[in-house]
Design an enzyme around this catalytic site. Structure first.
Site, short mmCIF file in Angstrom:
data_model
loop_
_atom_site.label_atom_id
_atom_site.label_comp_id
_atom_site.label_asym_id
_atom_site.label_seq_id
_atom_site.Cartn_x
_atom_site.Cartn_y
_atom_site.Cartn_z
N ASP A 32 3.11 -7.41 10.32
CA ASP A 32 2.14 -6.42 10.62
C ASP A 32 1.49 -6.58 11.78
O ASP A 32 -0.19 -7.04 11.31
CB ASP A 32 0.76 -6.65 8.99
CG ASP A 32 1.40 -6.92 7.96
OD1 ASP A 32 2.28 -5.45 7.77
OD2 ASP A 32 1.12 -7.39 7.14
N GLY A 109 1.13 -6.58 -5.13
CA GLY A 109 1.35 -5.23 -6.02
C GLY A 109 0.12 -4.22 -7.14
O GLY A 109 0.94 -3.75 -8.04
N LYS A 110 -1.43 -4.67 -6.62
CA LYS A 110 -2.41 -3.79 -7.42
C LYS A 110 -2.87 -3.95 -6.36
O LYS A 110 -3.07 -4.20 -5.43
CB LYS A 110 -2.88 -4.40 -8.40
CG LYS A 110 -2.08 -5.81 -9.89
CD LYS A 110 -2.82 -6.59 -10.39
CE LYS A 110 -2.16 -6.46 -11.77
NZ LYS A 110 -2.04 -5.31 -12.40
N ASN A 149 -5.88 2.29 -1.98
CA ASN A 149 -5.70 0.89 -1.92
C ASN A 149 -6.38 0.41 -1.08
O ASN A 149 -5.92 0.71 -0.33
CB ASN A 149 -4.43 0.60 -2.13
CG ASN A 149 -4.67 -1.10 -1.85
OD1 ASN A 149 -4.98 -1.88 -2.76
ND2 ASN A 149 -3.10 -1.52 -2.16
N ILE A 151 -5.97 -1.70 1.76
CA ILE A 151 -5.61 -2.59 2.42
C ILE A 151 -5.57 -1.91 3.27
O ILE A 151 -5.44 -1.04 4.21
CB ILE A 151 -4.85 -2.77 2.02
CG1 ILE A 151 -3.43 -2.39 1.74
CG2 ILE A 151 -5.52 -3.93 0.50
CD1 ILE A 151 -2.24 -2.84 0.96
N ASP A 152 -4.79 -2.34 4.74
CA ASP A 152 -3.87 -2.39 6.19
C ASP A 152 -5.73 -1.41 6.85
O ASP A 152 -5.03 -0.19 7.27
CB ASP A 152 -2.98 -1.17 5.40
CG ASP A 152 -1.92 -2.00 5.36
OD1 ASP A 152 -2.09 -3.05 4.88
OD2 ASP A 152 -0.68 -1.30 4.78
N SER A 169 -2.90 2.10 1.16
CA SER A 169 -1.45 1.96 0.50
C SER A 169 -0.95 2.69 -1.05
O SER A 169 -1.26 1.34 -1.31
CB SER A 169 -1.09 0.37 1.21
OG SER A 169 0.45 0.30 0.09
N PHE A 170 0.12 3.40 -0.11
CA PHE A 170 0.83 3.76 -1.94
C PHE A 170 -0.45 4.75 -2.47
O PHE A 170 -0.82 5.07 -2.06
CB PHE A 170 1.62 2.24 -3.22
CG PHE A 170 2.74 2.15 -2.42
CD1 PHE A 170 3.43 2.36 -2.72
CD2 PHE A 170 2.93 1.41 -1.14
CE1 PHE A 170 5.42 1.83 -2.86
CE2 PHE A 170 3.73 0.59 -1.13
CZ PHE A 170 5.24 0.77 -1.79
N TRP A 171 -0.28 4.77 -3.98
CA TRP A 171 -1.19 5.19 -4.32
C TRP A 171 -1.41 6.67 -3.95
O TRP A 171 -0.77 7.45 -4.13
CB TRP A 171 -2.83 5.10 -5.13
CG TRP A 171 -2.51 3.65 -6.06
CD1 TRP A 171 -2.75 3.34 -7.39
CD2 TRP A 171 -2.20 2.00 -5.39
NE1 TRP A 171 -1.99 2.67 -7.99
CE2 TRP A 171 -1.87 1.19 -6.77
CE3 TRP A 171 -1.63 1.54 -4.83
CZ2 TRP A 171 -1.44 -0.02 -7.39
CZ3 TRP A 171 -2.03 -0.26 -5.18
CH2 TRP A 171 -1.34 -0.43 -6.00
N GLU A 215 1.77 3.67 3.46
CA GLU A 215 0.98 3.03 4.24
C GLU A 215 0.83 2.61 5.54
O GLU A 215 1.69 3.30 6.15
CB GLU A 215 1.28 0.70 3.28
CG GLU A 215 2.66 0.32 3.88
CD GLU A 215 2.43 -0.82 2.63
OE1 GLU A 215 1.93 -0.66 2.02
OE2 GLU A 215 4.49 -1.11 3.46
#
Length: 335
Positions: A32, A109-110, A149, A151-152, A169-171, A215
């Site tokens: 990253d 992962g959460k 999420n 993050i990022d 990220s995801f979700w 993400e």
């Protein structure tokens, strides 16, 4: 059995990663990466304990610097109990005499996650003005409350000079919200947008990432457009990584971002910019900058010739006749 050679090997490994050691770009292990230039020096920030930092005079030879945080900021323990200072996916920018460093903390992962921000008047560790001041949390995601999420992060500025933070990220995909003038918290009243997402099974538990692998947004202004770069599929699996980068663009920072075929990124669209090959099976989490009139694409890739370890990659970027990015892939050919 003589243990001296083992001791020397351990000492060599310690020295390799020690503060002050210098390494070539092709030898740097990162996740990253983001960059900025102060004066004649480039600074690279990336995922690592306390946020890893490197400096370079030429984007080729990099010297390890001390981490941003020797110890995890106190506020992180209330978000992720037992957080051990392994901080993800920073973003660096400059505004009004200060460097702003956004960063991610998370339970793997959460979506037990948050984005924080720290500032500094200089990036030169030899300067008497060098001191990171942490301002705490900007935004938080909570399982079973949020289908996104935190993050990022990536900061972008619109044509009116307002600052926006993209993340995700995801979700439920990638989000964008407007920052307050001080860039330390969301603007009030809050303004949020979804800028990219993938299909996700609505029956999946909300506290798991699921299969919507998307993400690392990065917004770059060029040619009268805002270009949204994002990483699709899976990172962090070494040789099994499937990471790739896609792009869309919009005249409005809030979107919608359309790919080359006119598909919206918030409806599953996105045009390929870079994807893996046999030597580099996964690559992504990119940033992009202009230095001295040349655009550079900075990312990490998993090297099959080094047991799938993540390596720093820096490529130049051109633009085709329709205004879409073309990344030089000579650094991704088989050695």
């Amino acid at each position: 059995m003589c243990k001296l050679p083992v001791f020397r090997l351990l000492l060599a490994i310690i020295c390799l990663f020690a503060v002050g050691s210098t390494r070539a770009q092709s030898d740097i292990r990162v996740h990253d990466p983001v960059a900025i230039r102060q004066g004649d020096t480039y600074y690279l920030f990336c995922t690592g304990r306390g946020i890893s930092v490197w400096s370079s005079p030429d984007l080729e030879n990099w010297t390890k610097q001390a981490a941003v945080f020797e110890h995890a900021p106190d506020w992180t323990q209330s978000i992720v109990p037992g957080f051990r200072n392994h901080i993800w996916a920073p973003d660096i920018s400059y505004h009004d005499g200060q460097y702003y460093l956004y960063y991610s903390i998370s339970a793997f992962g959460k979506n037990t996650s948050a984005i924080g921000v720290a500032t500094n008047a200089t990036l030169d560790p030899e300067s008497p003005d060098f001191k990171w001041q942490d301002h705490g949390m900007v935004i938080q995601s909570i399982p079973n409350r949020d289908l996104w999420n935190a993050i990022d992060p990536n900061l972008a500025v619109d044509e009116e000079g307002a600052a926006w933070l993209s993340f995700g990220s995801f979700w439920g995909g990638l989000k964008l919200f407007k920052l307050a003038d001080n860039r330390l918290q969301p603007a009030q009243p809050q303004e949020w947008h979804t800028i990219a997402k993938r299909e996700r099974d609505p029956l999946e538990e909300d506290d798991r990432a699921g299969q919507a692998a998307l993400e690392a947004p990065f917004i770059f202004q060029k040619n009268g457009y805002y270009y949204l770069f994002a990483s699709y599929d899976y990172c962090c699996r070494g040789a099994e990584s499937t990471y790739k980068v896609k792009v869309g663009r919009s005249k409005d920072i809030r979107g919608p971002y359309l790919d080359k075929d006119g598909n919206r990124m918030d409806q599953g669209g996105g045009s390929i910019v870079l994807e893996g090959n046999e030597q580099w099976p996964g690559l992504g989490h990119n940033s992009i900058y202009t230095f001295d009139g040349q655009d550079y694409f900075i990312f990490h890739a998993y090297d099959m010739q080094d047991n799938g370890r993540p390596k720093l990659k820096i490529s130049t970027v051109g633009w085709d006749e329709d205004g879409w990015p073309v990344v030089d892939q000579r650094g991704l050919v088989t050695r």
